[in-house]
Design a protein around this motif. Sequence first.
Motif, PDB file in Angstrom:
ATOM      1  N   MET A   1       0.307   3.204  16.606  1.00  0.00           N
ATOM      2  CA  MET A   1       0.495   3.424  15.167  1.00  0.00           C
ATOM      3  C   MET A   1       1.418   2.353  14.589  1.00  0.00           C
ATOM      4  N   VAL A   2       0.909   1.618  13.659  1.00  0.00           N
ATOM      5  CA  VAL A   2       1.698   0.531  13.073  1.00  0.00           C
ATOM      6  C   VAL A   2       1.762   0.713  11.570  1.00  0.00           C
ATOM      7  N   ALA A   3       2.649  -0.017  10.947  1.00  0.00           N
ATOM      8  CA  ALA A   3       2.680   0.015   9.484  1.00  0.00           C
ATOM      9  C   ALA A   3       1.343  -0.518   8.970  1.00  0.00           C
ATOM     10  N   VAL A   4       0.956  -0.003   7.806  1.00  0.00           N
ATOM     11  CA  VAL A   4      -0.342  -0.335   7.235  1.00  0.00           C
ATOM     12  C   VAL A   4      -0.581  -1.837   7.245  1.00  0.00           C
ATOM     13  N   ALA A   5      -1.649  -2.251   7.849  1.00  0.00           N
ATOM     14  CA  ALA A   5      -1.982  -3.670   7.902  1.00  0.00           C
ATOM     15  C   ALA A   5      -2.309  -4.172   6.504  1.00  0.00           C
ATOM     16  N   ASN A   6      -2.249  -5.455   6.340  1.00  0.00           N
ATOM     17  CA  ASN A   6      -2.489  -6.057   5.035  1.00  0.00           C
ATOM     18  C   ASN A   6      -3.740  -5.536   4.352  1.00  0.00           C
ATOM     19  N   SER A   7      -4.849  -5.609   5.069  1.00  0.00           N
ATOM     20  CA  SER A   7      -6.110  -5.242   4.441  1.00  0.00           C
ATOM     21  C   SER A   7      -6.104  -3.763   4.054  1.00  0.00           C
ATOM     22  N   THR A   8      -5.569  -2.941   4.922  1.00  0.00           N
ATOM     23  CA  THR A   8      -5.517  -1.513   4.623  1.00  0.00           C
ATOM     24  C   THR A   8      -4.700  -1.243   3.376  1.00  0.00           C
ATOM     25  N   GLN A  14      -5.582  -0.873  -4.183  1.00  0.00           N
ATOM     26  CA  GLN A  14      -6.663  -1.003  -5.153  1.00  0.00           C
ATOM     27  C   GLN A  14      -7.176   0.366  -5.584  1.00  0.00           C
ATOM     28  N   LYS A  15      -7.334   1.252  -4.591  1.00  0.00           N
ATOM     29  CA  LYS A  15      -7.869   2.579  -4.871  1.00  0.00           C
ATOM     30  C   LYS A  15      -6.958   3.362  -5.797  1.00  0.00           C
ATOM     31  N   SER A  17      -4.544   2.245  -7.818  1.00  0.00           N
ATOM     32  CA  SER A  17      -4.130   1.636  -9.079  1.00  0.00           C
ATOM     33  C   SER A  17      -4.999   2.170 -10.205  1.00  0.00           C
ATOM     34  N   GLY A  18      -4.417   2.954 -11.040  1.00  0.00           N
ATOM     35  CA  GLY A  18      -5.184   3.456 -12.183  1.00  0.00           C
ATOM     36  C   GLY A  18      -5.086   2.458 -13.311  1.00  0.00           C
ATOM     37  N   ALA A  19      -5.114   2.965 -14.540  1.00  0.00           N
ATOM     38  CA  ALA A  19      -5.017   2.102 -15.705  1.00  0.00           C
ATOM     39  C   ALA A  19      -3.682   1.357 -15.680  1.00  0.00           C
ATOM     40  N   GLY A  20      -2.617   2.054 -15.282  1.00  0.00           N
ATOM     41  CA  GLY A  20      -1.285   1.480 -15.390  1.00  0.00           C
ATOM     42  C   GLY A  20      -0.880   0.565 -14.242  1.00  0.00           C
ATOM     43  N   GLY A  21      -1.650   0.577 -13.158  1.00  0.00           N
ATOM     44  CA  GLY A  21      -1.234  -0.192 -11.998  1.00  0.00           C
ATOM     45  C   GLY A  21      -0.084   0.477 -11.264  1.00  0.00           C
ATOM     46  N   LEU A  22       0.378  -0.146 -10.215  1.00  0.00           N
ATOM     47  CA  LEU A  22       1.457   0.426  -9.417  1.00  0.00           C
ATOM     48  C   LEU A  22       2.658  -0.508  -9.436  1.00  0.00           C
ATOM     49  N   SER A  23       3.840   0.091  -9.417  1.00  0.00           N
ATOM     50  CA  SER A  23       5.053  -0.729  -9.378  1.00  0.00           C
ATOM     51  C   SER A  23       5.188  -1.376  -8.002  1.00  0.00           C
ATOM     52  N   ASP A  24       6.093  -2.349  -7.912  1.00  0.00           N
ATOM     53  CA  ASP A  24       6.331  -2.996  -6.623  1.00  0.00           C
ATOM     54  C   ASP A  24       6.820  -1.981  -5.601  1.00  0.00           C
ATOM     55  N   ALA A  25       7.725  -1.101  -6.040  1.00  0.00           N
ATOM     56  CA  ALA A  25       8.277  -0.108  -5.111  1.00  0.00           C
ATOM     57  C   ALA A  25       7.171   0.791  -4.589  1.00  0.00           C
ATOM     58  N   ASN A 242     -12.760   2.621 -12.824  1.00  0.00           N
ATOM     59  CA  ASN A 242     -11.895   1.769 -13.633  1.00  0.00           C
ATOM     60  C   ASN A 242     -12.742   0.763 -14.383  1.00  0.00           C
ATOM     61  N   SER A 243     -13.513   0.027 -13.635  1.00  0.00           N
ATOM     62  CA  SER A 243     -14.300  -1.027 -14.246  1.00  0.00           C
ATOM     63  C   SER A 243     -15.757  -0.619 -14.214  1.00  0.00           C
ATOM     64  N   ALA A 244     -16.387  -0.714 -15.359  1.00  0.00           N
ATOM     65  CA  ALA A 244     -17.816  -0.402 -15.417  1.00  0.00           C
ATOM     66  C   ALA A 244     -18.630  -1.650 -15.072  1.00  0.00           C
TER      67      ALA A 244
END
Lengths: 249, 249
Positions: A1-8, A14-15, A17-25, A242-244
């Motif tokens: 078990m490792v920290a989430v890999a880059n691609s994951t 991406q999944k 992130s709604g309209a507002g996006g996600l903060s860095d934290a 999100n995007s049509a």
Amino acid sequence: MVAVANSTAAILIQKLSGAGGLSDAEQDGLRGLPVAVRTVAARQDILRDGDATGSCCILLDGWTCCYQMLNGGRRPILAIHVPGDLPDLQSLHLPEPDFGMVALTPATLGFVPHAAVRRLMEAFPNLAAAFWREALILAAIQRAWMAGLSRRDARGRLAHLCCELYLRLSSTGRTDGPAMPMPLRQHDLADALGLTPVHVNRTLKDLRDAGLISLHGRRLEILDWLGLRLAAEFDDQYLHLNSAEHAFA
Amino acid sequence: MVAVANSTAAILIQKLSGAGGLSDAEQDGLRGLPVAVRTVAARQDILRDGDATGSCCILLDGWTCCYQMLNGGRRPILAIHVPGDLPDLQSLHLPEPDFGMVALTPATLGFVPHAAVRRLMEAFPNLAAAFWREALILAAIQRAWMAGLSRRDARGRLAHLCCELYLRLSSTGRTDGPAMPMPLRQHDLADALGLTPVHVNRTLKDLRDAGLISLHGRRLEILDWLGLRLAAEFDDQYLHLNSAEHAFA
DNA sequence: CGCTGGCTTGATAAAGTTCAAACGGGGTGG
DNA sequence: CCACCCCGTTTGAACTTTATCAAGCCAGCG
């Protein structure tokens, strides 16, 4: 078990992130999630009805479906999942699943322990909302299926499923113009649509003859999007994309 | 809009108390929720497909159902709600509902603003989990309906619905021994089961003739619980009832 | 080159639908 | 108080959609 890999992490971010996006934290929180990546072969069980896992999963690659077994080998398919989906968020709060889950193609899944997800959701209400949102969209898809099973004929159901899967797949960038992979065999389609395999075959022929789709060698091509939408009475709102953006938009 | 009245708080607290129960602070939080109580007549719309409300509701008394309208007057019923249910938690995160909601009987509902619910859920993770749980149980019920629509015949579907409604109602103390109110007309049952009213009528007769149920004047009596369960292939696990206490347990 | 799994097609049967008409019972107006 | 009416239920008969059973086909693969 490792920290989430880059691609994951990318898929998860991406999944969610709604309209507002996600903060860095928030993004860092997601990147910090411990994850066990597992690969399963096509047709292999991922989750069996009744066994609690202690973690919930994200589908990273491939297709899976959820089903319920009834007497006599009947196996209604309750949901189809494509990459990016979070198929069993419910296990967070209902540890005993009431369904099984099986891979439709070779698939890669990330398993994240419940405790870690819960911590994240408590720390970031915005992420909690995003997870909720995902679960609720899957529930909306279930409702659309119910409406079809209840009140659409074979043609309408099949057309509707084609539209839905095309758009869901398209939103992950996995379509190829008007075409997409279609890993479900006719037998699987039958279980998803509440029909017999024989009748699915005939209905496919019907849609083919009407010039709406073509399906050969696990590849589905949509020949007449408008006609298909019409046959399906399809309205994409319930997917909350999100995007049509897709080949026909 | 007043703070949750005694009876409303009691219903909410009972509904959200899982195995562990709720702390005093959590209960006070619930009691402090602002709520607008509204009474609607039978057959009256509560929510129309597409209109955002800004609050979510708890069904305090009476029955309601969710439906989707399709062309040609088809109106699949997606869910039936009994007192204590939280039918539209999804509006918290998907403001545009993809369904309508209508009262099946005269009904009383409490409407709580989204903002208040969100604050409560952020302040009390335990309550957030309880709300999740409720939403997920309703989704599990949807799955059971899907499986039925997909792979059960008319008899099995009807029997299954009787079992389910009996247990759900029983858990709120609204059954009367082996009997319960049954406000759905045959037309409603048809929309819930994906059948025609005529066929519902015949299937009811079938179950009656088999000595499993009796249904007269909006009152359903279960004459042979075991037989009905068998006809329905019913397993109550998906309902996640706290207490399995009912007349046949 | 022959097997195997999935697809296709045909013939027949069953489940459920549609259309139509009659029934029944509770509520209302005369 | 009775008659009527309306809404939902019940029943019948013809019809459609889908299921079932069975056989043949096709392509990929060992």
